[in-house]
Scaffold this motif. Structure first.
Motif, short mmCIF file in Angstrom:
data_model
loop_
_atom_site.label_atom_id
_atom_site.label_comp_id
_atom_site.label_asym_id
_atom_site.label_seq_id
_atom_site.Cartn_x
_atom_site.Cartn_y
_atom_site.Cartn_z
N GLU A 138 -53.93 63.60 -156.86
CA GLU A 138 -54.63 62.46 -156.27
C GLU A 138 -55.97 62.87 -155.68
OE1 GLU A 138 -53.74 59.93 -152.38
OE2 GLU A 138 -52.43 59.30 -154.04
N SER A 139 -56.98 62.04 -155.91
CA SER A 139 -58.31 62.23 -155.34
C SER A 139 -58.75 60.93 -154.69
CB SER A 139 -59.32 62.62 -156.44
OG SER A 139 -58.94 63.82 -157.08
N VAL A 140 -59.67 61.03 -153.72
CA VAL A 140 -60.25 59.85 -153.09
C VAL A 140 -61.55 59.53 -153.80
CG1 VAL A 140 -61.19 58.88 -150.97
CG2 VAL A 140 -59.19 60.37 -150.87
N PHE A 141 -61.65 58.31 -154.35
CA PHE A 141 -62.86 57.87 -155.06
C PHE A 141 -63.80 57.09 -154.15
CE2 PHE A 141 -59.41 57.56 -158.42
CZ PHE A 141 -59.61 58.85 -158.88
N VAL A 142 -63.23 56.22 -153.31
CA VAL A 142 -63.99 55.44 -152.33
C VAL A 142 -63.18 55.46 -151.04
CG1 VAL A 142 -64.98 53.20 -151.74
CG2 VAL A 142 -64.91 53.94 -154.13
N ASP A 143 -63.83 55.83 -149.92
CA ASP A 143 -63.06 55.93 -148.68
C ASP A 143 -62.85 54.56 -148.03
OD1 ASP A 143 -65.37 55.27 -147.30
OD2 ASP A 143 -65.80 57.30 -146.63
N SER A 144 -62.22 54.54 -146.85
CA SER A 144 -61.81 53.28 -146.23
C SER A 144 -62.95 52.46 -145.65
CB SER A 144 -60.77 53.56 -145.13
OG SER A 144 -61.34 54.39 -144.12
N VAL A 145 -64.17 53.03 -145.62
CA VAL A 145 -65.33 52.27 -145.16
C VAL A 145 -66.32 52.02 -146.29
CG1 VAL A 145 -65.12 52.98 -142.76
CG2 VAL A 145 -66.50 54.36 -144.33
N GLY A 146 -65.89 52.29 -147.54
CA GLY A 146 -66.70 51.93 -148.69
C GLY A 146 -67.62 53.01 -149.22
N ARG A 147 -67.59 54.21 -148.64
CA ARG A 147 -68.45 55.28 -149.13
C ARG A 147 -67.88 55.88 -150.40
NH1 ARG A 147 -68.88 57.92 -143.21
NH2 ARG A 147 -66.66 57.94 -143.65
N SER A 148 -68.69 55.87 -151.45
CA SER A 148 -68.22 56.31 -152.77
C SER A 148 -68.30 57.83 -152.90
CB SER A 148 -69.06 55.64 -153.86
OG SER A 148 -68.64 56.07 -155.13
N ARG A 149 -67.23 58.40 -153.41
CA ARG A 149 -67.20 59.84 -153.69
C ARG A 149 -67.13 60.10 -155.19
NH1 ARG A 149 -62.79 61.99 -149.16
NH2 ARG A 149 -63.70 60.90 -147.36
N LYS A 150 -67.15 59.03 -155.96
CA LYS A 150 -67.07 59.14 -157.41
C LYS A 150 -68.03 58.13 -158.02
CE LYS A 150 -65.05 60.55 -161.32
NZ LYS A 150 -65.03 61.95 -161.78
N ASP A 151 -68.98 58.60 -158.80
CA ASP A 151 -69.96 57.71 -159.42
C ASP A 151 -69.30 56.96 -160.57
OD1 ASP A 151 -72.24 56.42 -160.11
OD2 ASP A 151 -73.16 58.11 -161.15
N CYS A 152 -68.89 55.73 -160.29
CA CYS A 152 -68.22 54.92 -161.31
C CYS A 152 -68.58 53.46 -161.10
CB CYS A 152 -66.70 55.12 -161.23
SG CYS A 152 -65.78 54.08 -162.39
N ARG A 153 -69.27 52.88 -162.07
CA ARG A 153 -69.69 51.48 -161.97
C ARG A 153 -68.48 50.55 -161.85
NH1 ARG A 153 -74.83 50.15 -163.94
NH2 ARG A 153 -74.01 48.23 -164.84
N ALA A 154 -67.40 50.85 -162.57
CA ALA A 154 -66.22 49.98 -162.54
C ALA A 154 -65.61 49.91 -161.14
CB ALA A 154 -65.19 50.47 -163.55
#
Length: 298
Positions: A138-154
């Motif tokens: 498991e990885s975190v793509f977007v945290d609980s305040v909306g900060r993106s850690r994964k560049d993904c348009r979808a």
């Protein structure tokens, strides 16, 4: 020796699928601070999914004698699943590269000494545990305040669409899970911020919604959905619109388009030339110089 003969921690069958889970003792555990649980590695048996690996969440400090204790977790999964289904319809002929993992609640049948020692408390028969499907690390793509850690348009589009689909009442974030071999994101339990604050302890209400929307970066698809309520984000949602200061003439400019003085824009007695909506032209052209000054230049 099959799973049924192991001396392991396990759960009773769950309905309607009759899933049973063996918690693999001595396999280690992870702490989920958001859920307040220890997560153990489990394995399905007695069903068509026998052998599949799952994550078993057991509370650290309290027992869960009723299924209602996991109501918020199931509700967040249900919301994620519903938004993804609606999002797939938005993509039409395109493949939407996001899916959601399955989840369920099951009663404990027995717990080994190792499990109780790891938890630091007794585990009673019938105590409810929360089980999640696993697709990989498991990885975190977007945290609980909306900060993106994964560049993904979808993923960005999923966040905005959750706000649009709920008519501004909810927003998804806290997106985490695993990426499959085919590039599809398999998401586990998300964080949901809602106006009603009915999605558990991680739901931060309107403040949570606004925080996520401030971090959001819109794509071209976002322009078809509900505009975001924050001014600086709203500009990013309409990337083709000119900045506000470029939409009005500069009074100090010597360009022919600024012949009329600024005060005429707000005058109640001025009337623009009649507009022909069919031909998209000004119907009555302005008079020529010779018509205005028939005597010629002085």
């Amino acid at each position: 020796m099959g799973l049924l003969n192991w001396k392991h921690s396990s759960t009773y069958p769950t309905t309607p699928h009759r899933h049973r889970v063996a918690i693999l003792d001595n396999s280690g555990s992870d702490v989920s601070k958001e859920k307040g649980t220890l997560i153990f590695k489990g394995q399905l048996y007695g069903t068509l999914g026998t052998g599949d690996i799952v994550a078993v969440n057991i509370p650290l400090s309290k027992t869960c004698p009723h299924k209602n204790a996991w109501h918020s977790n199931l509700k967040r999964y249900k919301q994620l699943h519903r938004v993804i289904e609606s999002m797939c319809a938005e993509y039409k002929n395109e493949i939407f590269p996001i899916s959601t993992c399955s989840s369920m609640v099951a009663p404990m049948k027995r717990a080994t000494t190792w499990l109780m020692k790891t938890l630091g408390r007794d585990v009673r028969e019938g105590e409810m545990v929360f089980i999640e499907e696993v697709f990989g690390k498991e990885s975190v793509f977007v945290d609980s305040v909306g900060r993106s850690r994964k560049d993904c348009r979808a993923l960005d589009e999923l966040i905005h669409f959750s706000f649009h689909e709920s008519r501004g009442e909810r927003v998804l974030c806290g997106l985490r899970g695993a990426v499959g071999a085919n590039g599809v994101f398999h998401l586990t339990e998300p964080t949901v911020h809602s106006v009603s604050r009915t999605y558990g302890d991680t739901d931060r209400g309107v403040d949570g919604i606004n925080r996520v929307l401030k971090e959001h970066k819109c794509t071209d698809k976002c322009r078809n959905w509900r505009a975001l309520p924050v001014d600086d984000v709203l500009e990013r949602c309409v990337p083709t619109a000119p900045p506000l200061h470029e939409s009005f003439p500069n009074p100090e400019s010597s360009s022919p388009s600024h012949i009329f003085p600024p005060q005429s824009l707000s005058s109640t007695h001025s009337h623009p030339p009649p507009y022909d909506a069919v031909n998209d032209v000004i119907a009555d052209l302005p008079p020529s110089y010779s018509e205005l000054f028939p005597c010629g230049r002085q």
